[in-house]
Enzyme design. Structure first.
Site, PDB file in Angstrom:
ATOM      1  N   ARG A 622       8.385 -12.256   7.382  1.00 35.29           N
ATOM      2  CA  ARG A 622       9.164 -11.685   6.285  1.00 35.29           C
ATOM      3  C   ARG A 622      10.156 -10.653   6.834  1.00 35.29           C
ATOM      4  NH1 ARG A 622       7.402  -7.278   3.049  1.00 35.29           N
ATOM      5  NH2 ARG A 622       5.407  -7.417   4.137  1.00 35.29           N
ATOM      6  N   LYS A 627       9.418  -4.224  10.016  1.00 36.63           N
ATOM      7  CA  LYS A 627       9.131  -5.274  10.998  1.00 36.63           C
ATOM      8  C   LYS A 627      10.197  -5.328  12.090  1.00 36.63           C
ATOM      9  CE  LYS A 627       6.468  -8.068   7.709  1.00 36.63           C
ATOM     10  NZ  LYS A 627       5.168  -8.122   8.393  1.00 36.63           N
ATOM     11  N   LYS A 736      -1.970 -16.350  15.402  1.00 30.55           N
ATOM     12  CA  LYS A 736      -1.626 -17.774  15.497  1.00 30.55           C
ATOM     13  C   LYS A 736      -0.876 -18.066  16.792  1.00 30.55           C
ATOM     14  CE  LYS A 736      -1.158 -17.610  10.514  1.00 30.55           C
ATOM     15  NZ  LYS A 736      -0.193 -17.312   9.446  1.00 30.55           N
TER      16      LYS A 736
END
Length: 892
Positions: A622, A627, A736
């Site tokens: 996102r 971030k 992941k």
């Protein structure tokens, strides 16, 4: 059957005008619309129906036919001929196709319905067994479920991939082409929704009786298009084609009220009667979630508004066609879009009504299921555990109190005891803008009963605290659920905390931070044992077995079988092969094959040609200031500058790099959307520069989704998780990437820290300031404007010299760093960030060292399986046991 049975809801008389204009009535339209009736066989039956006053004609069979019983309790044959017949049957009978009129899209739908037949059979067996055993269930309430595609995942769970591949091949189709026909379900946006999907998957695979609850969004959040470098939002029409993976349940419908007024019950101190003509019916859609290695099938129940009964035929016949459908439109928009833009008061009201529809229908459904057991309401916590995934479902706390007080007629103390023993709360953020609050006047207007209950919850809580800490008025102000602002606000995180028996963070550092900051006073009042950590995890079924078949094959070879898929601790055996040269080469080849696959995907989706031999540097998540995608693209600009300063022969020696971005910005988040524009503007210039060629490529992949992630994540060499220290709760994309053999470049934040502890810090590239230093840096930058680092200044200068188009467009981004206090500390971390990139390049040039890092990283990632997370929740929060469904247990 009555609504209390949990399966049927009587239709409530509606005033459709009031759905859009609370409190107003048209003089020429009756307040109460006629109750719709079900169609009946004859006029005699209609007279009988009207005389009885009931609209329900449903009947249950007087006896159970043996053939029906045997079919429902026997698994469909797994041979290729049976599968082929099933697919052909759905092609011809369900979709009316002939060999001359079918294509791969029809073949996908027919195959998916064929698989669904098997899932629904297991789904029925699972729920029948759990009901019979009166098993305690966990209900995971989440406004998002980012489930991605289902077809391939279901085939793998059922262990039928090879059989379906052969059957489809016999009728002229390739399974891989069929899989690509499926669209991602637009039911989520980011990590919150993907975590929820992984958790329901893990509950199914570990045989825990658990359901997810959410909303069925017609258009998702939005489909991201990139036009002239800008993000443009379009509706994600993912339901245009039939969705084989949902099962409509028109028999599971509950009324949900809005607005109206209250009448006190003269016989009860705390009971009120909520009068409202604005009542919508929430209808269930079930999405089966197959467990791998088990016959257990989980479920995600999604709610959508039923609108048929809101059509006002009287207005239509009088020519008021717009008014006739006003009620339908008002109901429909509640489940049209995920996270509607709340920059307006109308948007805020829509979000609030959306969240309440979700909470009310879910709580009514849970209680209806509980009542079927015949147990007293005081035993609800013994059979139901409700987990609030962030603050969006927090209205469930006052909703359960409302039902227990007003409908079940319990005392306040009895209702509160049940409520707090039933709910647990997961906090996902400490960012102020993400700490959900609702204006008291708005909540009081839309949900008057709930506002009164919240006032009472707050009053009784503050009274108990005042007894414990007499005279500490500032403490009462700090912990009050009602924030004394103008207007007053309801602090939903505080309401969730007070109404739950456990509160958890999602990474060790995050759990420590919330105990030291937002919940510091609550820890002091309620005790430290209530506040625990549950580090997030990801599903190895989706994020290795499905998305990375080449590397999965290597894991199966090392472990000796496929048991690692449900027991990730077994991948530890990879360490035994780290020195095996043949195995190392195959590991490298698997990564290169994934990079080639991503390169093809990039060419298809963006038209940009990249070399799979380059280092793939990925940041996909996102788009948000914390971030720090802005810091990433500024480093790309600096790299571009350095390459342009080199002589051609010097530039030819540089490590080739492909920088991949993907992610959506919230529709109302202007700054994040400007970052996307900057990324695309830089990409346009860099990718067209013939001097640079393949030495540097920049790619923004539009409309990031689970399917896109399944291409990107297995292909990464380095993935960036570079949030300002202390701002990322956990993150799951970092898990992941590492599980798929990628290396992290990141800050000491969120789950990065625990990943480093597990895999060894030599397998991770850390940089930047630490969480305890952040506030001191922010304080300094608030009152000083230090000269930025030379590399950062070069990047700013290139933007301002219009290298990437009109620099004035991006000046606000520069100002946020130089003149806006640099809240996210880009200027502080940029020098160490550039040094970390150099360390990455040095390590990647040493291929043998890089392969070692990759293998060891995967070998040590077992902690970050969502199976481990769910087991901890089950044992420490929910107090539930696995209930394995087998043929023997069903009496077959």
């Amino acid at each position: 059957m009555s609504r209390n049975s949990g399966y049927f809801s009587t239709t409530i008389p509606l005033n459709t005008a009031k759905a859009t204009t609370p409190g107003a009535h048209d003089a020429d339209v009756p307040v109460t619309q006629p109750t719709p009736l079900k169609r009946v066989v004859s006029g005699a039956a209609l007279k009988e129906l009207l005389a009885s006053g009931s609209s329900s004609q449903s009947k249950t069979p007087s006896k159970m036919d043996n053939m029906f019983q045997n079919y429902s309790h026997s698994e469909i044959a797994r041979d290729t001929a049976t599968i082929k017949n099933s697919v052909i049957m759905h092609l011809t009978a369900t979709f009316l196709r002939t060999p001359m009129s079918m294509d791969s899209g029809h073949a996908y739908l027919a195959s998916a319905f064929s698989v669904r037949d098997r899932l629904l059979q297991r789904w029925n067996l699972t729920n029948e067994f759990h009901d019979r055993m009166k098993a305690k269930r966990v209900y995971y309430m989440s406004l998002e479920f980012l489930i991605g595609r289902t077809f391939d995942n279901a085939l793998l769970a059922l262990d039928l991939r090879e059989e379906y591949s052969k059957a489809l091949g016999d009728v002229g189709f390739c399974l891989e082409d069929i899989i690509d026909e499926e669209r991602d379900a637009a039911l989520g946006n980011g990590g919150l929704g993907r975590l929820a999907a992984c958790y329901v998957d893990s509950m199914a695979c570990q045989d825990y009786p658990g359901w997810g609850y959410g909303l069925r969004y017609k258009y998702g959040m939005f489909q991201q298009q990139i036009i002239n470098g800008y993000q443009v939002e379009a509706p994600d029409c993912w339901l245009d084609s039939p969705n084989p993976w949902e099962f409509p349940r028109p028999d599971v419908t509950y009324p949900v009220k809005f607005y109206g007024h209250l009448q006190r019950d003269p016989n009860s101190e705390h009971r009120y009667i909520w009068k409202s003509d604005v009542v919508y019916d929430a209808m269930a859609f079930d999405v089966p979630v197959p467990g791998y290695g088990t016959t257990n099938v989980g479920n995600i129940r999604l709610w959508s508004c039923k609108t048929n009964s809101l059509f006002d035929l009287n207005k239509f016949n009088s020519g008021d066609y717009h008014g006739a459908t006003g009620g339908q439109v008002a109901a429909q928009i509640l489940t049209d879009v995920l996270y509607p833009n709340d920059n307006t008061s109308e948007g805020k009201e829509l979000r609030l009504r959306q969240e309440y529809l979700f909470c009310s229908a879910t709580l009514q459904d849970i209680l209806a299921r509980f009542k079927k057991t015949g147990r007293p309401m005081s035993e609800l916590p013994d059979l139901a555990a409700i987990q609030l995934n962030d603050t969006h479902p927090t209205l469930g706390v006052p909703e359960l109190m409302r039902i227990l007080l007003d409908e079940e007629e319990l005392s306040w103390d009895e209702a509160w005891e049940i409520t707090t023993r039933t709910f647990a709360f997961t906090n996902h953020t400490i960012l102020p803008e993400a700490m959900e609050k609702w204006p008291v006047p708005m909540l009081d207007k839309i949900l008057p009963r709930h506002m009164g209950i919240i006032y009472d919850i707050n009053l009784f809580f503050l009274q108990s605290v005042e007894k414990q800490f007499p005279g500490d008025r500032d403490l009462l102000r700090r912990i009050s659920i009602i924030e004394e602002s103008n207007p007053q606000q309801v602090r939903m995180a505080f309401l969730a905390c007070v109404g739950s028996h456990k509160v958890n963070g999602v990474a060790a550092i995050h759990s420590d931070i919330i105990k030291q900051t937002i919940f510091k006073d609550f820890v002091r009042i309620q005790g430290e044992d209530k506040f625990i950590n549950k580090t997030n995890g990801v599903s190895p079924r989706r994020w290795m077995n499905e998305c990375n078949p080449d590397m999965s094959g290597l894991l199966t070879e090392v472990v000796g079988d496929r048991s690692w898929i449900n027991d990730l601790t077994k991948v530890k055996k990879l360490e035994e092969r780290v020195a095996d040269q043949g195995f190392r080469q195959r590991w490298w080849d698997a990564k290169q094959a994934n990079k080639k696959r991503l390169a093809d995907y990039i060419l298809t989706t963006t038209g940009i040609r990249v070399s799979p031999d380059a280092l793939f540097d990925v940041q996909v998540k996102r788009i948000h200031e914390y971030k720090r995608q802005l810091m990433n693209i500024l480093s790309v600009i600096y790299r571009y500058h350095c390459l342009k300063q080199m002589a051609p022969e010097e530039r030819a020696k540089e490590l080739h790099r492909v920088v991949v971005f993907a992610g959506k910005a919230a529709s109302g988040y202007w700054v994040a959307k400007q970052v996307i524009k900057l990324i695309n503007s830089v990409a346009e210039v860099v990718n067209a520069d013939e001097e640079i060629g393949d030495v540097l490529k920049v790619v923004f992949i539009p409309d990031y989704s689970v399917t896109a992630a399944e291409y990107i994540i297995p292909a990464s060499d380095i993935s960036q998780h570079i949030s300002t220290a202390g701002t990322e709760a956990s993150g799951t994309s970092n898990m992941k990437f590492v599980l798929n053999g990628g290396i992290i470049l990141g800050t000491v934040d969120g789950a990065n820290i625990e990943i480093g502890e597990e895999i060894g810090e030599e397998q991770i590239f850390f940089f930047g300031c630490l969480a305890h230093e952040v506030e001191d840096f922010r304080h300094y930058l608030r009152f000083h404007q230090p000269k930025p680092d030379d590399a950062l200044q070069i990047a700013f200068d290139m933007i301002q010299r219009n290298t990437f188009g009109d620099g004035a467009i991006f000046q606000p981004l520069i100002d946020s760093v130089l003149r806006g206090g640099d809240v996210y500390l880009l200027s502080v971390d940029f020098p160490s960030y550039i040094q970390a990139h150099k360390a990455v390049e040095d390590a990647y040039r040493n291929r043998e060292e890089w392969i070692t890092k990759s293998i060891l990283s995967v070998a040590r990632m077992s902690k970050f399986s969502s199976d481990r997370s769910i087991q901890e929740y089950a044992e420490e929060v929910w107090n539930i046991e696995p209930v394995r469904v087998t043929s023997c247990s069903m009496g077959i």
